[in-house]
Motif scaffolding. Structure first.
Motif, PDB file in Angstrom:
ATOM      1  N   GLU A   1       0.744  -1.325   0.009  1.00 17.05           N
ATOM      2  CA  GLU A   1       0.027   0.062   0.012  1.00 17.05           C
ATOM      3  C   GLU A   1       0.759   1.224   0.010  1.00 17.05           C
ATOM      4  N   VAL A   2       2.136   1.098   0.067  1.00 21.36           N
ATOM      5  CA  VAL A   2       3.088   2.181  -0.194  1.00 21.36           C
ATOM      6  C   VAL A   2       3.224   2.937  -1.258  1.00 21.36           C
ATOM      7  N   ASP A   3       2.752   3.759  -1.677  1.00 18.16           N
ATOM      8  CA  ASP A   3       2.902   4.521  -3.234  1.00 18.16           C
ATOM      9  C   ASP A   3       3.927   5.306  -3.590  1.00 18.16           C
ATOM     10  N   ASN A   4       4.684   5.778  -2.558  1.00 17.38           N
ATOM     11  CA  ASN A   4       5.583   6.740  -2.679  1.00 17.38           C
ATOM     12  C   ASN A   4       7.140   6.405  -2.466  1.00 17.38           C
ATOM     13  N   PHE A   5       7.480   5.267  -2.934  1.00 13.74           N
ATOM     14  CA  PHE A   5       8.702   4.817  -2.967  1.00 13.74           C
ATOM     15  C   PHE A   5       9.763   5.657  -3.966  1.00 13.74           C
ATOM     16  N   SER A   6      10.811   5.748  -3.672  1.00 12.86           N
ATOM     17  CA  SER A   6      11.761   6.265  -4.720  1.00 12.86           C
ATOM     18  C   SER A   6      12.004   5.588  -5.969  1.00 12.86           C
ATOM     19  N   ASN A   7      12.421   6.319  -6.838  1.00  8.13           N
ATOM     20  CA  ASN A   7      12.629   5.639  -8.218  1.00  8.13           C
ATOM     21  C   ASN A   7      13.518   4.597  -8.200  1.00  8.13           C
TER      22      ASN A   7
ATOM     23  N   TYR B   1      14.473   0.400 -10.330  1.00  8.80           N
ATOM     24  CA  TYR B   1      15.674  -0.466 -10.553  1.00  8.80           C
ATOM     25  C   TYR B   1      15.679  -1.665  -9.804  1.00  8.80           C
ATOM     26  N   PHE B   2      15.575  -1.577  -8.299  1.00  8.79           N
ATOM     27  CA  PHE B   2      15.533  -2.846  -7.335  1.00  8.79           C
ATOM     28  C   PHE B   2      14.030  -3.372  -7.572  1.00  8.79           C
ATOM     29  N   SER B   3      13.478  -4.004  -6.385  1.00  9.99           N
ATOM     30  CA  SER B   3      12.281  -4.601  -6.388  1.00  9.99           C
ATOM     31  C   SER B   3      11.819  -4.639  -5.067  1.00  9.99           C
ATOM     32  N   SER B   4      10.676  -4.947  -4.659  1.00 12.93           N
ATOM     33  CA  SER B   4      10.471  -5.173  -3.246  1.00 12.93           C
ATOM     34  C   SER B   4      10.882  -6.278  -2.392  1.00 12.93           C
ATOM     35  N   PHE B   5      11.634  -6.978  -3.268  1.00 18.10           N
ATOM     36  CA  PHE B   5      12.278  -8.293  -2.419  1.00 18.10           C
ATOM     37  C   PHE B   5      13.649  -7.672  -1.643  1.00 18.10           C
TER      38      PHE B   5
ATOM     39  N   LYS C   1       8.150   2.781   5.993  1.00 13.93           N
ATOM     40  CA  LYS C   1       7.100   3.484   5.450  1.00 13.93           C
ATOM     41  C   LYS C   1       7.279   4.872   5.582  1.00 13.93           C
ATOM     42  N   LYS C   2       7.999   5.253   6.664  1.00 16.68           N
ATOM     43  CA  LYS C   2       8.070   6.737   7.116  1.00 16.68           C
ATOM     44  C   LYS C   2       9.063   7.398   5.955  1.00 16.68           C
ATOM     45  N   TYR C   3      10.196   6.681   5.626  1.00  8.92           N
ATOM     46  CA  TYR C   3      11.094   7.321   4.807  1.00  8.92           C
ATOM     47  C   TYR C   3      10.996   6.871   3.252  1.00  8.92           C
ATOM     48  N   ALA C   4       9.954   6.133   2.977  1.00  2.99           N
ATOM     49  CA  ALA C   4      10.002   5.597   1.719  1.00  2.99           C
ATOM     50  C   ALA C   4      10.310   6.580   0.780  1.00  2.99           C
ATOM     51  N   ASN C   5       9.999   7.686   0.432  1.00  2.00           N
ATOM     52  CA  ASN C   5      10.340   8.452  -0.685  1.00  2.00           C
ATOM     53  C   ASN C   5      11.615   9.177  -0.546  1.00  2.00           C
ATOM     54  N   SER C   6      12.397   8.848   0.356  1.00  2.00           N
ATOM     55  CA  SER C   6      13.801   9.438   0.638  1.00  2.00           C
ATOM     56  C   SER C   6      14.791   8.348   0.443  1.00  2.00           C
TER      57      SER C   6
END
Length: 298
Positions: free
Chosen positions: A68-74, A79-83, A186-191
């Motif tokens: 449900e986290v939609d703001n992960f970095s590019n 490049y990577f994956s959720s794994f 979750k807190k730092y996802a976009n950074s």
């Protein structure tokens, strides 16, 4: 008595590399663990049986806690994956195992590494790095919630690399450590730039957890850095691109790969099939180091 496990994980299209890892372990260090554990997203049962002929293996379907986290970095998205985040699951495995050893699967084990399972002075072992700030984007400093936390850890302090690490069940409060990893991700996802390494590093700092330091020159050597006198090298790690299976030639790795499909009739990489789909993500991953991904995406 609790067992020891060596652990890896990734998407099903990377499974042949994990099968090669099983062959590599069985050949070079069969006594390192009682079981190999593979986190996956849908490896066929027939292929699982083949790997179990090589080395006792437990397959675990990875349940991503960040769907449900939609703001992960590019970097995470392209490049990577959720794994990357299944590395947190090793903390939960300590309920069932005395010792768990994570290794990425883009490696070639050159010598026996069974000494990793021998407990040292502390309750875990990591590859040490410096300057935690390198694991984050500059955007961290523009995120008000992140800036508020700067007094709880040292951005100029020590960090760790997660290509190889070891945890022992004597590690205090490991369930709480797992929950903290989830919360901070979750807190730092976009950074996050090197996501799981950033989070593990913060948790180690905040909880004041000491660890035995693994040597990069022995356990994390890039193939291009391999010298003629390589008697001390135990693991070659094809970090970045290309990998052993898509352009970085290595005779020993190829030997294991050929054994996988010739002896065990194992599946091959998608790149060897006519059905292969070329996507933007695949092109980026094959042609560029992840440091340039954010530039291309923009």
């Amino acid at each position: 008595m609790k067992k020891t496990a060596i652990v890896t994980g990734g998407t099903s299209n990377q499974f042949p590399a994990m099968a090669v890892l099983a062959l590599n372990i069985a050949d070079k260090c069969p006594s390192i663990a009682d079981e190999l554990i593979i986190f996956h997203d849908g490896i066929p049962k027939e292929e699982q049986k083949k790997v179990n002929q090589i080395f006792p293996t437990v397959f675990i379907k990875y349940e991503n806690p960040f769907n449900e986290v939609d703001n992960f970095s590019n970097e995470v998205k392209y490049y990577f994956s959720s794994f990357l985040f299944c590395k947190y699951e090793l903390l939960k495995l300590l309920d069932s195992y005395e010792c768990v050893i994570w290794t990425d699967y883009d490696v070639l084990i050159k010598q026996d590494i069974s000494e990793l399972k021998i407990k040292g002075k502390f309750d875990c072992k990591f590859l040490p790095e410096n300057l935690l700030a390198k694991k984050f984007h500059k955007s961290f400093y523009w995120n008000e919630e992140c800036v508020k936390d700067l007094n709880t850890f040292d951005m100029f302090g020590d960090a760790i690399c997660c290509g190889l690490f070891v945890l022992f069940d004597t590690l205090p409060n490991y369930h709480n450590l797992y929950e903290k990893c989830i919360q901070l991700t979750k807190k730092y996802a976009n950074s996050l730039y090197l996501p799981e390494e950033a989070i593990y590093s913060i948790v180690l700092q905040q909880e004041k957890i000491l660890y035995d330091k693994l040597e990069f020159s022995k356990y994390f050597v890039k193939p291009e850095e391999e010298k003629i006198d390589n008697s001390s090298i135990k693991i070659l790690h094809a970090a970045g691109q290309p990998k052993f299976w898509n352009g970085r030639e290595n005779t020993e790795w190829n030997k294991y790969y050929n054994t996988w499909f010739s002896k065990y009739n194992g599946c091959k990489f998608e790149t060897e099939k006519k059905k292969r789909k070329i996507t933007l993500k695949k092109i980026i991953k094959c042609l560029l180091p992840y440091g340039l991904v954010k530039i291309i995406i923009k």
